[in-house]
Design an enzyme around this catalytic site. Structure first.
Site, PDB file in Angstrom:
ATOM      1  CD  GLU A   1      -3.041  -0.805   2.060  1.00 13.20           C
ATOM      2  OE1 GLU A   1      -2.953  -0.463   3.133  1.00 13.20           O
ATOM      3  OE2 GLU A   1      -4.262  -1.515   2.009  1.00 13.20           O
TER       4      GLU A   1
ATOM      5  CD  GLU B   1      -3.691  -5.932   2.556  1.00  9.98           C
ATOM      6  OE1 GLU B   1      -4.772  -5.524   3.137  1.00  9.98           O
ATOM      7  OE2 GLU B   1      -2.456  -5.965   2.621  1.00  9.98           O
TER       8      GLU B   1
HETATM    9  C1  BG6 Z   1      -4.405  -2.785   4.835  1.00 10.21           C
HETATM   10  C2  BG6 Z   1      -2.909  -3.330   5.496  1.00 10.21           C
HETATM   11  O1  BG6 Z   1      -4.313  -1.412   4.828  1.00 10.21           O
HETATM   12  O2  BG6 Z   1      -5.340  -3.114   5.534  1.00 10.21           O
HETATM   13  C3  BG6 Z   1      -3.167  -4.475   6.344  1.00 10.21           C
HETATM   14  O3  BG6 Z   1      -2.279  -3.700   4.294  1.00 10.21           O
HETATM   15  C4  BG6 Z   1      -4.081  -4.002   7.388  1.00 10.21           C
HETATM   16  O4  BG6 Z   1      -1.910  -4.143   6.904  1.00 10.21           O
HETATM   17  C5  BG6 Z   1      -5.749  -4.327   6.469  1.00 10.21           C
HETATM   18  O5  BG6 Z   1      -4.363  -5.042   8.326  1.00 10.21           O
HETATM   19  C6  BG6 Z   1      -6.880  -4.217   7.185  1.00 10.21           C
HETATM   20  O6  BG6 Z   1      -6.956  -3.029   7.947  1.00 10.21           O
HETATM   21  P1  BG6 Z   1      -7.052  -3.136   9.509  1.00 10.21           P
HETATM   22  O7  BG6 Z   1      -6.684  -1.888  10.079  1.00 10.21           O
HETATM   23  O8  BG6 Z   1      -8.271  -3.542   9.717  1.00 10.21           O
HETATM   24  O9  BG6 Z   1      -6.219  -4.174  10.054  1.00 10.21           O
END
Ligand code: BG6
Length: 475
Positions: free
Chosen positions: A179, A372
């Site tokens: 990211e 993701e």
């Molecule tokens: C992304 C990141 O921003 O979202 C992860 O690459 C992160 O590291 C994921 O865990 C989900 O966000 P959060 O704040 O729910 O953990």
């Protein structure tokens, strides 16, 4: 039709959110270790509160996380049981170079990841490796100011050269920076930046962005020289920005917000700064110190594929438009009245996933990799130990359907899909364990209590079936 043969289904984690063992195996301290759970977390991740070491009275969840450092064989076996074709994980930079600027790497760290990759291969799982997922050695922050300093390009080159040489033949897919656009939102977490009073924050963020973009292009070059089989991807926190209304001012606002994100991929995929970015920097009096060599390296070493995370779309309203504001993966914006939100206020928008996929495909015409996607939710353990996470299944089903439509009906080329946190892990945004994404439950709470025992949720068998049928059976 449907998903292509060989589509890479799997899950994604980040070292600091799951490994723990922060001081074992010769590992050095990193920015991600010293980000506390609790009300000050945001200020620290944003670089507004200087915390470069552990302080009394705080709980630091990354120190132990879910202790995957000691559980990885068990965890990978569970991924294999679900039929994972790929597992996305990240390297802890300070396991390899504890301070970041040493000449020689730490063998214990290299051996740890080698063993982990071999374990994946043993199960027929292709590793997909993020070189840095938010981590930056504390020493590089104290000594050089983190990514604001060009010297980090050299240290990063040293890191990737070691990794590519060591894991040649074991790892084919690499992502340079997780990211990368997060620099503009959570700069301490994204690039090890801490700001002093009166500093031009924006100028420093773009300087750091430039340094990372150049480092990323160098990594692509070095990888292809060491092993032409390696495929290098960029990684964007994606999610198309919608205009809040068809009011031209809102549409323009959305366009500018989209460009703010596309800027990174424009450079990494097209090989040069787009004109809108050059003009923006000029207007803001920002000089990132582009050298002739930088220009050449960027132009000659564009990425092989585009990877991204998708949780939600965003919505932009002009300052003169009245609109309610909302949260969502570090990007706040106008609240989209048409969307339901998660328990953490993130909009749920499967159609927006298809829209985002199309936007990226239209713009770059390079294979996409969703690295993701998922729903952070509270889980309740039934008296018999089972967990009925139908809400998670619903979320993933709808998003996989949207991705399928993008492939089948829109003709988008896609390499794979990894859900975020296939095993519960520490939330990057909040530091909580209770914001769970996993198919595998981990007995651990927000204060670090629990046995760390792993157990399967209802979604475990569901995802297993999805993979076994190559995305055909989503029921
Ligand atoms: C992304 C990141 O921003 O979202 C992860 O690459 C992160 O590291 C994921 O865990 C989900 O966000 P959060 O704040 O729910 O953990």
């Amino acid at each position: 039709m449907g998903f292509p043969e060989g589509f890479l289904w799997g899950g994604a984690t980040a070292a600091n959110q799951c490994e723990g063992a922060y001081n074992e195996g010769g590992r050095g301290l990193a920015n991600v270790d010293v980000i506390p759970h609790g009300p000050e977390r945001y200020a620290v991740t944003a670089g507004l509160r200087r915390m470069l070491d552990f302080e009394d009275g705080y709980y630091y969840p990354a120190q132990t996380a879910i202790d995957m450092y000691h559980h990885y064989k068990e965890d990978i076996a569970l991924f294999a049981e679900m039929g994972f074709k790929t597992y996305r994980l990240s390297i802890g930079w300070t396991r390899i170079f504890p301070n970041g600027d040493e000449e020689e790497p730490n063998e214990e760290g290299l051996a740890f990841y080698e063993d982990l990759f071999r374990e994946c291969k043993k199960h027929g799982i292709e590793p997909l490796v993020t070189i840095t997922h938010f981590d930056c050695p504390i020493h590089l922050i104290k000594e050089y100011g983190g990514w604001r300093n060009r010297k980090l390009i050299e240290f990063y080159k040293r890191l990737v050269t070691v990794l590519f040489n060591r894991y040649k033949g074991l790892v084919k897919y690499w992502l340079t920076f997780n990211e990368i656009n997060m620099i503009l939102h959570l700069p301490f977490m994204g690039a090890g930046l801490v700001f002093d009073e009166g500093e031009d924050r924006e100028a420093i963020e773009y300087q750091a962005a430039h340094n990372e973009l150049v480092a990323s292009a160098w990594a692509t070059k070095i990888a292809h020289e060491i092993d032409p089989e390696m495929k290098i991807g960029c990684m964007l926190a994606a999610g198309t920005v919608y205009p809040y209304s068809c009011r031209p001012e809102d549409v323009r606002e959305a366009q500018v917000k989209n460009q703010e994100n596309y800027f990174f991929v424009d450079v990494q995929s097209r090989g040069s700064y787009p004109n809108y970015a050059k003009k923006f920097l000029e207007r803001h009096g920002i000089d990132v110190g582009m050298t002739e060599e930088d220009e050449r390296i960027l132009a000659e070493n564009t990425v092989d594929f585009i990877s991204f995370s998708y949780y939600n779309t965003r919505c932009a309203a002009a300052p003169t438009t009245e609109a309610e504001r909302t949260e969502g993966n570090a990007f706040s914006g106008a609240k989209n009245p048409y969307l339901k939100v998660s328990e953490w206020g993130w909009g749920i928008d499967p159609l927006g996933f298809r829209i985002t996929i199309n936007d990226l495909w239209d713009r770059y015409q390079k294979p996409l990799f969703v690295v993701e996607n998922g729903l952070g939710a509270k889980d309740e353990v039934n008296p018999d130990g089972s967990i009925d996470d139908d809400y998670r299944i619903d979320y993933l089903r709808q998003h996989i359907e949207a991705m399928k439509a993008a492939i089948e009906e829109d003709g988008v080329e896609m390499l794979g899909y990894t859900t975020w946190g296939p095993i519960d892990l520490v939330s990057a945004g909040t530091g909580e364990m209770s914001k769970r994404y996993g198919f595998i439950y981990v007995d651990r709470d927000d204060a670090g209590n629990g046995t760390l025992a792993r157990s399967k949720k209802k979604s475990f068998d569901w995802y297993k079936k999805v993979i076994a049928t190559n995305g055909e059976d989503l029921a």
